[in-house]
Design a protein around this motif. Sequence first.
Motif, PDB file in Angstrom:
ATOM      1  N   ALA A  19       3.212   6.903   6.310  1.00 54.30           N
ATOM      2  CA  ALA A  19       3.160   5.648   5.559  1.00 54.30           C
ATOM      3  C   ALA A  19       4.550   5.230   5.096  1.00 54.30           C
ATOM      4  O   ALA A  19       4.918   4.048   5.151  1.00 54.30           O
ATOM      5  CB  ALA A  19       2.227   5.796   4.362  1.00 54.30           C
ATOM      6  N   GLU A  20       5.356   6.190   4.658  1.00 54.69           N
ATOM      7  CA  GLU A  20       6.709   5.886   4.197  1.00 54.69           C
ATOM      8  C   GLU A  20       7.599   5.436   5.352  1.00 54.69           C
ATOM      9  O   GLU A  20       8.381   4.496   5.222  1.00 54.69           O
ATOM     10  CB  GLU A  20       7.318   7.109   3.520  1.00 54.69           C
ATOM     11  CG  GLU A  20       6.677   7.468   2.188  1.00 54.69           C
ATOM     12  CD  GLU A  20       7.223   8.759   1.614  1.00 54.69           C
ATOM     13  OE1 GLU A  20       8.130   9.331   2.253  1.00 54.69           O
ATOM     14  OE2 GLU A  20       6.756   9.188   0.550  1.00 54.69           O
ATOM     15  N   ASP A  21       7.462   6.103   6.494  1.00 53.65           N
ATOM     16  CA  ASP A  21       8.303   5.766   7.651  1.00 53.65           C
ATOM     17  C   ASP A  21       7.974   4.387   8.207  1.00 53.65           C
ATOM     18  O   ASP A  21       8.836   3.711   8.768  1.00 53.65           O
ATOM     19  CB  ASP A  21       8.128   6.816   8.763  1.00 53.65           C
ATOM     20  CG  ASP A  21       8.759   8.148   8.394  1.00 53.65           C
ATOM     21  OD1 ASP A  21       9.540   8.171   7.427  1.00 53.65           O
ATOM     22  OD2 ASP A  21       8.467   9.157   9.067  1.00 53.65           O
ATOM     23  N   SER A  22       6.698   3.973   8.083  1.00 48.85           N
ATOM     24  CA  SER A  22       6.288   2.689   8.645  1.00 48.85           C
ATOM     25  C   SER A  22       6.426   1.541   7.656  1.00 48.85           C
ATOM     26  O   SER A  22       6.220   0.381   8.011  1.00 48.85           O
ATOM     27  CB  SER A  22       4.835   2.759   9.132  1.00 48.85           C
ATOM     28  OG  SER A  22       3.962   3.022   8.048  1.00 48.85           O
ATOM     29  N   ALA A  23       6.783   1.868   6.401  1.00 41.84           N
ATOM     30  CA  ALA A  23       6.911   0.818   5.385  1.00 41.84           C
ATOM     31  C   ALA A  23       8.147  -0.036   5.665  1.00 41.84           C
ATOM     32  O   ALA A  23       9.203   0.470   6.043  1.00 41.84           O
ATOM     33  CB  ALA A  23       7.011   1.441   3.996  1.00 41.84           C
ATOM     34  N   GLU A  24       8.017  -1.339   5.470  1.00 40.57           N
ATOM     35  CA  GLU A  24       9.116  -2.272   5.665  1.00 40.57           C
ATOM     36  C   GLU A  24       9.285  -3.131   4.410  1.00 40.57           C
ATOM     37  O   GLU A  24       8.318  -3.360   3.677  1.00 40.57           O
ATOM     38  CB  GLU A  24       8.852  -3.182   6.875  1.00 40.57           C
ATOM     39  CG  GLU A  24       8.764  -2.420   8.194  1.00 40.57           C
ATOM     40  CD  GLU A  24       8.498  -3.355   9.348  1.00 40.57           C
ATOM     41  OE1 GLU A  24       8.294  -4.563   9.091  1.00 40.57           O
ATOM     42  OE2 GLU A  24       8.491  -2.879  10.499  1.00 40.57           O
ATOM     43  N   PRO A  25      10.511  -3.613   4.156  1.00 43.93           N
ATOM     44  CA  PRO A  25      10.710  -4.487   2.988  1.00 43.93           C
ATOM     45  C   PRO A  25       9.810  -5.718   3.065  1.00 43.93           C
ATOM     46  O   PRO A  25       9.593  -6.283   4.138  1.00 43.93           O
ATOM     47  CB  PRO A  25      12.198  -4.883   3.102  1.00 43.93           C
ATOM     48  CG  PRO A  25      12.822  -3.810   3.943  1.00 43.93           C
ATOM     49  CD  PRO A  25      11.741  -3.375   4.897  1.00 43.93           C
ATOM     50  N   VAL A  26       9.272  -6.118   1.947  1.00 47.22           N
ATOM     51  CA  VAL A  26       8.367  -7.271   1.880  1.00 47.22           C
ATOM     52  C   VAL A  26       9.161  -8.531   1.580  1.00 47.22           C
ATOM     53  O   VAL A  26       9.875  -8.603   0.571  1.00 47.22           O
ATOM     54  CB  VAL A  26       7.289  -7.051   0.790  1.00 47.22           C
ATOM     55  CG1 VAL A  26       6.385  -8.272   0.707  1.00 47.22           C
ATOM     56  CG2 VAL A  26       6.491  -5.799   1.101  1.00 47.22           C
ATOM     57  N   THR A  27       9.054  -9.525   2.463  1.00 44.60           N
ATOM     58  CA  THR A  27       9.718 -10.811   2.263  1.00 44.60           C
ATOM     59  C   THR A  27       8.746 -11.799   1.634  1.00 44.60           C
ATOM     60  O   THR A  27       7.544 -11.542   1.526  1.00 44.60           O
ATOM     61  CB  THR A  27      10.219 -11.369   3.610  1.00 44.60           C
ATOM     62  OG1 THR A  27       9.080 -11.643   4.436  1.00 44.60           O
ATOM     63  CG2 THR A  27      11.106 -10.348   4.326  1.00 44.60           C
ATOM     64  N   ASP A  28       9.269 -12.981   1.242  1.00 42.95           N
ATOM     65  CA  ASP A  28       8.401 -14.025   0.692  1.00 42.95           C
ATOM     66  C   ASP A  28       7.364 -14.450   1.714  1.00 42.95           C
ATOM     67  O   ASP A  28       6.210 -14.715   1.375  1.00 42.95           O
ATOM     68  CB  ASP A  28       9.247 -15.232   0.265  1.00 42.95           C
ATOM     69  CG  ASP A  28      10.131 -14.915  -0.925  1.00 42.95           C
ATOM     70  OD1 ASP A  28       9.825 -13.923  -1.625  1.00 42.95           O
ATOM     71  OD2 ASP A  28      11.131 -15.637  -1.139  1.00 42.95           O
ATOM     72  N   GLU A  29       7.780 -14.500   2.988  1.00 41.92           N
ATOM     73  CA  GLU A  29       6.849 -14.884   4.045  1.00 41.92           C
ATOM     74  C   GLU A  29       5.742 -13.843   4.193  1.00 41.92           C
ATOM     75  O   GLU A  29       4.569 -14.189   4.382  1.00 41.92           O
ATOM     76  CB  GLU A  29       7.602 -15.029   5.365  1.00 41.92           C
ATOM     77  CG  GLU A  29       6.737 -15.514   6.515  1.00 41.92           C
ATOM     78  CD  GLU A  29       7.528 -15.685   7.794  1.00 41.92           C
ATOM     79  OE1 GLU A  29       6.904 -15.882   8.847  1.00 41.92           O
ATOM     80  OE2 GLU A  29       8.778 -15.605   7.726  1.00 41.92           O
ATOM     81  N   ASP A  30       6.111 -12.548   4.080  1.00 43.17           N
ATOM     82  CA  ASP A  30       5.108 -11.492   4.152  1.00 43.17           C
ATOM     83  C   ASP A  30       4.121 -11.597   3.001  1.00 43.17           C
ATOM     84  O   ASP A  30       2.919 -11.402   3.176  1.00 43.17           O
ATOM     85  CB  ASP A  30       5.781 -10.106   4.111  1.00 43.17           C
ATOM     86  CG  ASP A  30       6.609  -9.834   5.354  1.00 43.17           C
ATOM     87  OD1 ASP A  30       6.256 -10.387   6.411  1.00 43.17           O
ATOM     88  OD2 ASP A  30       7.590  -9.080   5.252  1.00 43.17           O
ATOM     89  N   ALA A  31       4.632 -11.884   1.796  1.00 42.78           N
ATOM     90  CA  ALA A  31       3.766 -11.986   0.630  1.00 42.78           C
ATOM     91  C   ALA A  31       2.762 -13.120   0.796  1.00 42.78           C
ATOM     92  O   ALA A  31       1.584 -12.987   0.450  1.00 42.78           O
ATOM     93  CB  ALA A  31       4.616 -12.202  -0.621  1.00 42.78           C
TER      94      ALA A  31
END
Length: 221
Positions: free
Chosen positions: A43-55
Amino acid sequence: MATAFRATSHGYRADLDAHERRLLSSLCGDVIDLLQSRTDEVAEDSAEPVTDEDAESTQHLRQDPVLAHFSAELAGLGGSEVLDAPRDEVLARLLPAASRDPEQAGQLRRLAEASLRESKIADLRTARMLLESSPVQLAEDQAPLFGRAINDVRLTLATRMEIRTEEDAERVHRAAVSGRVKNTETFMAEIYTFITWLQETLFTAMVEFLPEDEDDEEGRE
């Protein structure tokens, strides 16, 4: 004193002392923790920063239960094309590669490893539940999963004790029956030998309880 598994009219039964059942349950718990640590690692390795578009996209998914379910399924596969093998040697043995080709192995691992982890954890949890009773009584459908759980405990110990060949296994057996003053090595050897014996008695009882060949039955009619 422990007695071997034997077939009964209700499945399979073994008499284990309370401390033996507690030990096996504790070891099952250790393997569960190890497998769950792999879940956290993935889960940690696949986590990516969350952008406004992602939110904004996430908010849209929450409003659509069908899309939310589909997104959850995809998340379970991991976010990359391949999934690297576990760094821990025990996890690498419990969750082996499905191909000798590294790229193909990574792709298959991404698709199947999460399901394998959850299946093993479920088996180990059921084994812990079954170990709470005395004697240990297994229904026919419970025996295979109990055997799988005990085998995962045995594989974990074997890896930690660096058992890779028949000679290594014989070395551990000699340490278990040597009668030397107890230390970590002899204690672990005794546990490994005990689990191996218990697993073998269960599998032997299961094989002996298999129905006779249909051709043999027809020949007697």
